[in-house]
Design an enzyme around this catalytic site. Structure first.
Site, PDB file in Angstrom:
ATOM      1  CD  GLU A   1      -4.740   6.545   2.197  1.00 12.99           C
ATOM      2  OE1 GLU A   1      -5.069   5.573   1.489  1.00 12.99           O
ATOM      3  OE2 GLU A   1      -3.643   6.647   2.740  1.00 12.99           O
TER       4      GLU A   1
ATOM      5  CB  SER B   1      -2.468  -0.209  -2.788  1.00 10.34           C
ATOM      6  OG  SER B   1      -3.296   0.326  -1.770  1.00 10.34           O
TER       7      SER B   1
ATOM      8  CG  HIS C   1      -1.575   1.334   1.455  1.00 11.50           C
ATOM      9  ND1 HIS C   1      -2.565   1.816   0.634  1.00 11.50           N
ATOM     10  CD2 HIS C   1      -1.372   2.289   2.398  1.00 11.50           C
ATOM     11  CE1 HIS C   1      -2.950   3.009   1.055  1.00 11.50           C
ATOM     12  NE2 HIS C   1      -2.239   3.320   2.122  1.00 11.50           N
TER      13      HIS C   1
ATOM     14  CG  HIS D   1       0.475   6.697   0.079  1.00  9.92           C
ATOM     15  ND1 HIS D   1      -0.257   7.870   0.048  1.00  9.92           N
ATOM     16  CD2 HIS D   1      -0.218   5.840   0.877  1.00  9.92           C
ATOM     17  CE1 HIS D   1      -1.335   7.735   0.798  1.00  9.92           C
ATOM     18  NE2 HIS D   1      -1.340   6.514   1.303  1.00  9.92           N
TER      19      HIS D   1
END
Length: 298
Positions: free
Chosen positions: A207, A226, A161, A166
Site C-alpha cells: 500500500e 493512486s 485506487h 493495485h
C-alpha cells in the site's frame, strides 16, 4: 489515504433496499444524487456470488470525466516517481484513460499477465477474506468513483485506487507473486493478531511502499500511486530500511499522509525479502521477530 478494510463506507441491505453509509465529512454526504448512485452500484456487487457474471456499470459522462482527469494528472507523476516495475505493468495492462473500465475487462487483460482477476466489492470486505483471496489470485475491487467535487481526492478506496493503483501493480508478475504470498500468509493465520500483523506489513509495502532504484527514491505502494497529493510528498517522509517487526507494530494514522515509510533496496528486496517474509509467516512470527530484536540489543 486509507487502510484496506477500514475506511470503506459500510453497505447494508434490508426491506427498504441498499444503503451506503457515508460519514458526515465525506465529500458526497450531502449530495442525495451521489448517494443514490452509490447505492445503485453497490446493490449488484453486494448480491454477487463467485461464478456469476461480474456486474457491469454503465458509467456516466461525469464519472468518465473523473477517470480521465485523474489518469491525466497521475500519468506524469508516475513517469517521474513510480518504480520501473509499476510502469512496465501499467504499459502491459493498457488500461483505458478516457473512460472507466469494467472489472471483467480489466480481469481479461490481467489474468494472462499474472493470473489475477478482480471480484466486485460493494464496500467493506472482511479482513480475512480480502487478504486470503489474494492466495487464489483474486483482488476485491470496488466499482464506484469518488465525488465529482473533489476528483483528485477520496477518503475511501474507489475504483481508481483499486484499478490504477493495485491493478497496474498486479500486472507485474513479480509483484503479483508477493501479493499472492501475502494472501497465503493470511490464510495460515489462526489469530486476529497474526492477521493484523500481515495486514500492517502489507500496508507498509504493497500500500505505501517505497524503493531505492538507481539511487533514487521511488514509490510502488498502491496508496501512493493512486494519490494525486501524497505521491508528491512521500520523499519528505522519514525513510527507514525494512524492519518487519516495526512495520507490524508501529502506530500510524490512516487519515493523514504517512510520516514514516519503509524502503526496499531495489526490486529484489521486495520480491525476495518481503516475499520470503510472507511465505514463511505464521502466528508465531511476531514473537520470533521480537525475540531476535531483543537478542540483538544485548
Amino acid at each position: 489515504m486509507f487502510e484496506e478494510g477500514q475506511l470503506y463506507a459500510p453497505v447494508t441491505e434490508d426491506e427498504n433496499g441498499v444503503t451506503v453509509h457515508l460519514t458526515d465529512d465525506h465529500p458526497g454526504a450531502n449530495d442525495p444524487e451521489y448517494r443514490r448512485r452509490r447505492e445503485v452500484i453497490a446493490g449488484p456487487a453486494l448480491r454477487w456470488k463467485p461464478g456469476d457474471p461480474v456486474p457491469r456499470v454503465e458509467y456516466t459522462d461525469a464519472e468518465n470525466a473523473i477517470w480521465r482527469t485523474v489518469c491525466a494528472e497521475l500519468a506524469p507523476k508516475h513517469e517521474r516517481l513510480a518504480i520501473r516495475g509499476f510502469l512496465e505493468g501499467k504499459e502491459a495492462l493498457g488500461l483505458p484513460t478516457d473512460r472507466v473500465p469494467q472489472l471483467d475487462e480489466v480481469s481479461a487483460s490481467l489474468e494472462p499477465l499474472s493470473g489475477f482477476r478482480l471480484h466486485p466489492a460493494a464496500g467493506l470486505v472482511p479482513l480475512d477474506q480480502f487478504y486470503g483471496s489474494l492466495a487464489d489470485g483474486v483482488f476485491h475491487s470496488t466499482q464506484y468513483l469518488r465525488h465529482g467535487s473533489q476528483p483528485l481526492y477520496t477518503p475511501e478506496p474507489d475504483i481508481i485506487h483499486e484499478v490504477v493503483g493495485h491493478g497496474n501493480l498486479l500486472a507485474n508478475p513479480a509483484i503479483a507473486e508477493v501479493k499472492r504470498r501475502a494472501g497465503e500468509a493470511a490464510r495460515r493465520c489462526e489469530t486476529a493478531e497474526g492477521l493484523q500483523f500481515v495486514a500492517d506489513v502489507f500496508w507498509f509495502t504493497i500500500e505505501f511502499g517505497v524503493m531505492y532504484e538507481d539511487g533514487e527514491l521511488r514509490c510502488y505502494g498502491a496508496g501512493l500511486l493512486s494519490s494525486y497529493g501524497e505521491i508528491e510528498e512521500f520523499r519528505g517522509a522519514t525513510i527507514l530500511p525494512l524492519d518487519f517487526y516495526s512495520m507490524g507494530t508501529v502506530e500510524y494514522d490512516i487519515s493523514h499522509y504517512q510520516p514514516t515509510l519503509f524502503a526496499c533496496d531495489g526490486m529484489s528486496e521486495l520480491t525476495e525479502r518481503v516475499g520470503e517474509f510472507f511465505a514463511e509467516f505464521d502466528d508465531e512470527t511476531p514473537a520470533r521477530l521480537l525475540a531476535d530484536r531483543q537478542r540483538s540489543a544485548i
